[in-house]
Design an enzyme around this catalytic site. Structure first.
Site, mmCIF file in Angstrom:
data_model
loop_
_atom_site.group_PDB
_atom_site.id
_atom_site.type_symbol
_atom_site.label_atom_id
_atom_site.label_comp_id
_atom_site.label_asym_id
_atom_site.label_seq_id
_atom_site.Cartn_x
_atom_site.Cartn_y
_atom_site.Cartn_z
ATOM 1 N N PHE A 1 -1.418 -26.580 -10.071
ATOM 2 C CA PHE A 1 -0.864 -26.062 -11.316
ATOM 3 C C PHE A 1 -1.080 -24.557 -11.315
ATOM 4 C CE2 PHE A 1 0.079 -27.966 -15.660
ATOM 5 C CZ PHE A 1 0.854 -28.990 -15.176
ATOM 6 N N GLN B 1 1.174 -18.645 -26.408
ATOM 7 C CA GLN B 1 1.704 -18.815 -25.055
ATOM 8 C C GLN B 1 3.179 -19.211 -25.052
ATOM 9 O OE1 GLN B 1 0.407 -22.255 -22.290
ATOM 10 N NE2 GLN B 1 -0.346 -20.379 -21.353
ATOM 11 N N HIS C 1 5.798 -20.733 -22.685
ATOM 12 C CA HIS C 1 5.861 -21.444 -21.406
ATOM 13 C C HIS C 1 7.110 -20.973 -20.676
ATOM 14 C CE1 HIS C 1 6.072 -24.611 -18.447
ATOM 15 N NE2 HIS C 1 4.920 -25.102 -18.861
ATOM 16 N N LEU D 1 10.408 -28.806 -23.019
ATOM 17 C CA LEU D 1 9.592 -28.388 -21.889
ATOM 18 C C LEU D 1 9.978 -29.046 -20.563
ATOM 19 C CD1 LEU D 1 7.002 -26.667 -21.456
ATOM 20 C CD2 LEU D 1 5.826 -28.837 -21.233
ATOM 21 N N GLU E 1 5.112 -27.462 -15.795
ATOM 22 C CA GLU E 1 4.705 -26.624 -14.672
ATOM 23 C C GLU E 1 4.482 -27.483 -13.420
ATOM 24 O OE1 GLU E 1 2.112 -23.311 -15.793
ATOM 25 O OE2 GLU E 1 0.594 -24.385 -14.663
ATOM 26 N N ARG F 1 0.949 -18.487 -16.674
ATOM 27 C CA ARG F 1 2.189 -18.620 -17.453
ATOM 28 C C ARG F 1 2.693 -17.319 -18.049
ATOM 29 N NH1 ARG F 1 0.924 -24.465 -20.321
ATOM 30 N NH2 ARG F 1 1.296 -25.598 -18.378
ATOM 31 N N HIS G 1 5.065 -22.271 -26.886
ATOM 32 C CA HIS G 1 4.450 -23.500 -26.398
ATOM 33 C C HIS G 1 3.071 -23.801 -26.959
ATOM 34 C CE1 HIS G 1 3.796 -26.760 -23.633
ATOM 35 N NE2 HIS G 1 2.764 -26.167 -23.061
ATOM 36 N N ARG H 1 -3.864 -19.490 -21.802
ATOM 37 C CA ARG H 1 -4.384 -20.796 -21.369
ATOM 38 C C ARG H 1 -3.771 -21.203 -20.039
ATOM 39 N NH1 ARG H 1 -2.476 -26.141 -21.494
ATOM 40 N NH2 ARG H 1 -0.687 -25.732 -22.843
HETATM 41 C C1 LIG Z 1 5.798 -30.659 -24.469
HETATM 42 C C2 LIG Z 1 4.350 -30.369 -24.234
HETATM 43 C C3 LIG Z 1 3.769 -30.638 -23.005
HETATM 44 C C4 LIG Z 1 2.413 -30.369 -22.771
HETATM 45 N N1 LIG Z 1 1.872 -30.652 -21.553
HETATM 46 C C5 LIG Z 1 0.540 -30.419 -21.335
HETATM 47 C C6 LIG Z 1 -0.071 -30.776 -20.095
HETATM 48 O O1 LIG Z 1 0.542 -31.329 -19.200
HETATM 49 N N2 LIG Z 1 -1.390 -30.512 -19.937
HETATM 50 C C7 LIG Z 1 -2.148 -29.930 -20.915
HETATM 51 O O2 LIG Z 1 -3.337 -29.721 -20.707
HETATM 52 N N3 LIG Z 1 -1.585 -29.600 -22.104
HETATM 53 C C8 LIG Z 1 -0.265 -29.842 -22.336
HETATM 54 N N4 LIG Z 1 0.290 -29.507 -23.548
HETATM 55 C C9 LIG Z 1 -0.583 -29.047 -24.639
HETATM 56 C C10 LIG Z 1 -1.338 -30.229 -25.230
HETATM 57 O O3 LIG Z 1 -0.579 -31.401 -25.117
HETATM 58 C C11 LIG Z 1 -1.662 -30.018 -26.705
HETATM 59 O O4 LIG Z 1 -2.300 -28.781 -26.878
HETATM 60 C C12 LIG Z 1 -2.613 -31.110 -27.202
HETATM 61 O O5 LIG Z 1 -2.095 -32.386 -26.905
HETATM 62 C C13 LIG Z 1 -2.911 -31.010 -28.674
HETATM 63 O O6 LIG Z 1 -3.699 -32.107 -29.042
HETATM 64 P P1 LIG Z 1 -4.360 -32.216 -30.472
HETATM 65 O O7 LIG Z 1 -5.146 -33.478 -30.489
HETATM 66 O O8 LIG Z 1 -5.068 -30.956 -30.778
HETATM 67 O O9 LIG Z 1 -3.144 -32.294 -31.482
HETATM 68 P P2 LIG Z 1 -1.801 -33.191 -31.531
HETATM 69 O O10 LIG Z 1 -1.685 -34.130 -30.416
HETATM 70 O O11 LIG Z 1 -0.697 -32.240 -31.781
HETATM 71 O O12 LIG Z 1 -2.050 -34.066 -32.837
HETATM 72 C C14 LIG Z 1 -2.089 -33.506 -34.132
HETATM 73 C C15 LIG Z 1 -2.343 -34.611 -35.118
HETATM 74 O O13 LIG Z 1 -2.540 -34.056 -36.403
HETATM 75 C C16 LIG Z 1 -1.802 -34.766 -37.351
HETATM 76 N N5 LIG Z 1 -1.517 -33.855 -38.451
HETATM 77 C C17 LIG Z 1 -1.083 -32.571 -38.395
HETATM 78 N N6 LIG Z 1 -0.961 -32.065 -39.625
HETATM 79 C C18 LIG Z 1 -1.325 -33.040 -40.478
HETATM 80 C C19 LIG Z 1 -1.407 -33.132 -41.885
HETATM 81 N N7 LIG Z 1 -1.091 -32.114 -42.694
HETATM 82 N N8 LIG Z 1 -1.797 -34.308 -42.419
HETATM 83 C C20 LIG Z 1 -2.113 -35.361 -41.641
HETATM 84 N N9 LIG Z 1 -2.065 -35.319 -40.308
HETATM 85 C C21 LIG Z 1 -1.678 -34.173 -39.737
HETATM 86 C C22 LIG Z 1 -0.578 -35.256 -36.615
HETATM 87 O O14 LIG Z 1 -0.013 -36.362 -37.264
HETATM 88 C C23 LIG Z 1 -1.193 -35.613 -35.267
HETATM 89 O O15 LIG Z 1 -1.750 -36.893 -35.330
HETATM 90 C C24 LIG Z 1 1.645 -29.782 -23.794
HETATM 91 C C25 LIG Z 1 2.215 -29.519 -25.032
HETATM 92 C C26 LIG Z 1 3.563 -29.779 -25.254
HETATM 93 C C27 LIG Z 1 4.151 -29.424 -26.591
#
Ligand SMILES: Cc1cc2nc3c(=O)[nH]c(=O)nc-3n(C[C@H](O)[C@H](O)[C@H](O)COP(=O)(O)OP(=O)(O)OC[C@H]3O[C@@H](n4cnc5c(N)ncnc54)[C@H](O)[C@@H]3O)c2cc1C
Length: 587
Positions: free
Chosen positions: A119, A240, A242, A252, A255, A286, A353, A398
């Site tokens: 990566f 960031q 992407h 997306l 990568e 990135r 991203h 990141r």
């Molecule tokens: C398309 C894409 C691909 C990615 N690929 C990678 C990868 O391959 N490797 C990597 O390391 N990272 C990757 N990332 C980044 C990574 O996936 C995210 O940073 C990470 O999953 C975020 O996880 P989280 O648990 O913080 O939040 P999230 O998974 O975004 O979850 C947020 C939660 O909060 C809840 N929520 C939000 N606001 C409220 C509210 N007001 N009331 C109640 N609930 C709420 C939502 O319902 C959800 O359950 C990618 C991101 C994207 C967008």
């Protein structure tokens, strides 16, 4: 109206990887834990993560956590805190094995070990070895992880409030957090959840920009809730982009495509990354690749009728690799770009991203208020983890594969720390009714009727302002104008009215609450960006082209009250190893 109330030991807002890994620790310790999510848990954005999660397992090439740490410090452009980075890179290895034991179906190498791919930003020079550090389940790693964690939580009897929207934190006069006011989306009825500890795990806020890889739900709600509760946000200027979003759409293309051997070309068919990053080429970090693409397009070497994108070439990898390792991106390319990557290159352009900044926390997940002397004050009863938090391990940029790692490691750490906290603080504090009323007034604000601006209209205007004024390249002029425009949008918010006042499944009301949150964090981004007068990581200024370690080795800290900025020095001292001193960052 009597307000419905429930009580739990721990409240977790957010059911992505961070929230669910924290919840699992608590439920397994037999605590009463409530997880609130505005969408069904397995629809959280973690499900969309494609490429994988980093850990120095050394399954393919020689590797160790110290190299992973170096790459992360360098990738952060020396703005990441080295104690937190060391902690994360060491914890990465047991974390991935724990996932495997919990049932994540990782892809496999021929010898049966977990598959790892190269990566961006992974060193290629240690002892001549090349790093392949990203553990993957094809190109659907986040999907595999989120579903596994959800199932484990069901087994552990975590209490889920699905499709409940967190409105605001409740706090007492001493600033201690007592839980949160939520809204049941189905009925439109408010519910107060009282808790001894509250964890914000609400993910990122990519929806502040018009073109983004993020889901519609990523509106930065938790960060805005923190701001309104007097907690600042840290390093918000570092957003960031992407490099490979589908051109014009933003979805997306991982990568991992370049990790598998795909590469970028301009209109002349030139593999242009060789000019910008002679060693790492397409696998430079990135920020570097995104700037290269924007520069190619600006200088007239873009592709397509409008010369507004570049191409990602994949077909030379062959049907087999594409089918086995990249089935998801093949599908998205067909649907959103109308091209089959096994035959034609994919049109790509940078897409908003990931938020490097967020709610400041320590390594254990406590939310802290940082000071310019480097000290931190813990906010009693409040924790944060995942993309909404800033520990800070990503600094100014990141590395791919480090966010899934961050959410899992620090989600787990926060869960463990909450268990300790509850042992020492077994009682609920007294509810603060004035704070409840204040949160309720945010909701009743949307009952105002009369002529006004529709939510959608202001939201579109705002997201365009952010795209035009806080994008890949930023000058004083562009950003000063951005700050003024965001202020105007913030004023206009007062005139926004809902056309539909019904309660049941009123998504317009949810969108209005989200818009308020977006604007709050948009202001944090533009103001922090305008003030940082240097180029570092993702923050790139043509008017201050150099990184300035003498004046700017510090985190920005934005407070909503008075739109005030403060700063906190970077923690350059790791836990057990020697500091990596700042060096020019070349790939
Ligand atoms: C398309 C894409 C691909 C990615 N690929 C990678 C990868 O391959 N490797 C990597 O390391 N990272 C990757 N990332 C980044 C990574 O996936 C995210 O940073 C990470 O999953 C975020 O996880 P989280 O648990 O913080 O939040 P999230 O998974 O975004 O979850 C947020 C939660 O909060 C809840 N929520 C939000 N606001 C409220 C509210 N007001 N009331 C109640 N609930 C709420 C939502 O319902 C959800 O359950 C990618 C991101 C994207 C967008």
């Amino acid at each position: 109206m009597t307000l419905a109330r429930r009580r739990f030991d721990a409240l977790i807002i957010g059911a992505g990887g961070a929230g669910l890994n924290a919840a699992l620790q608590l439920a397994n310790a037999n605590l009463r834990v409530a997880v609130v999510s505005k969408v069904f848990p397995t629809r959280s954005h973690t499900v969309a993560a494609q490429g994988g999660v980093n850990a120095a397992l050394a399954n393919v090439f020689e590797d160790n956590w110290h190299w992973h740490m170096f790459d992360t410090v360098k990738g952060s452009d020396y703005l990441g805190d080295q104690d937190a980075i060391e902690f994360m890179c060491r914890e990465a290895i047991p974390t991935v094995y724990e996932l495997e034991h919990n049932g994540v179906p990782f892809s496999r190498l021929d010898d049966g070990k977990i598959y790892q791919r190269a990566f961006g930003g992974q060193s290629q020079n240690f002892g001549g070895a090349q790093a392949a550090r990203t553990c993957a389940a094809a190109d659907r790693t986040g999907h595999a992880i989120l579903h596994t964690l959800y199932q484990q939580n069901i087994r552990a009897r975590t209490h889920f409030f699905d499709e409940y929207f967190g409105i605001d934190l409740i706090r007492d006069e001493e600033g201690a957090i007592l839980g949160a006011l939520t809204l049941e989306i189905e009925t439109g009825e408010p519910l107060l959840i009282e808790a001894k500890t509250t964890l914000l795990a609400t993910g990122g806020g990519g929806q502040v920009f018009r073109t983004t890889s993020n889901a519609h739900i990523n509106t930065g709600d938790g960060m805005a809730m923190a701001l309104r509760a007097g907690v600042p946000l840290m390093d918000m200027e570092f957003f960031q982009f992407h490099p490979t979003g589908i051109a014009g759409r933003g979805m997306l293309i991982t990568e991992g495509v370049r990790g598998e051997g795909g590469y970028l070309i301009n209109k002349d068919g030139e593999r242009f990354m060789e000019r910008y990053a002679p060693n790492a080429k397409d696998l430079a970090s990135r920020d570097v690749v995104s700037r290269a693409i924007v520069t190619e397009v600006k200088e007239g070497r873009g592709c397509g009728p409008n010369a507004d994108h570049v191409l990602l070439k994949v077909d030379h990898l062959g049907e087999d690799i594409i089918a086995k390792r990249l089935p998801g991106i093949r599908e998205s390319s067909k649907i959103f770009a109308g091209v089959d990557p096994a035959v034609e290159p994919i049109p790509v352009f940078p897409t908003a991203h990931y938020m490097m900044g967020g709610i400041p926390t320590d390594r254990l997940g406590h939310v802290v208020i940082p000071s310019s002397d480097g000290s931190e004050e813990i906010v009693p009863g409040l924790f944060a983890a995942g993309e909404c938090a800033c520990v800070s391990v990503h600094g100014a940029n990141r590395l791919g594969g480090n966010s899934l790692l961050d959410i899992l490691v620090f989600g787990r750490a926060a869960g463990q720390q909450i268990i300790n906290h509850l042992k020492e603080n077994p009682e609920h504090r007294a509810m603060d009714e004035s704070s409840v009323e204040q949160a309720m007034s945010r909701l009743s604000r949307w009952e105002e009727t009369g002529e006004g601006i529709p939510v959608r209209e202001l939201r579109d205007e705002f997201r365009k302002v952010m795209e035009d004024h806080a994008g890949v390249f930023r000058t004083d002029e562009i950003m000063s104008e951005g700050v003024e425009k965001v202020k105007e949008v913030r004023e206009k918010l007062k005139d926004v009215r809902l056309g539909d006042q019904s309660k049941i499944f009123n998504t317009a009301r949810i969108e209005a609450l989200e818009l308020e949150n977006l604007i709050d964090i948009g202001m944090a981004i533009v103001l922090s960006a305008l003030e940082r007068k240097e180029s570092r990581g993702a923050h790139s200024r043509p008017d201050y082209t150099e990184r300035d370690d003498e004046n700017w080795m510090k985190h920005s800290v934005y407070f909503k009250e008075g739109d005030r900025l403060d700063y906190k020095p970077v923690q350059t001292k790791p836990l057990t190893v020697e500091t990596f001193p700042p060096k020019p960052r070349v790939y």
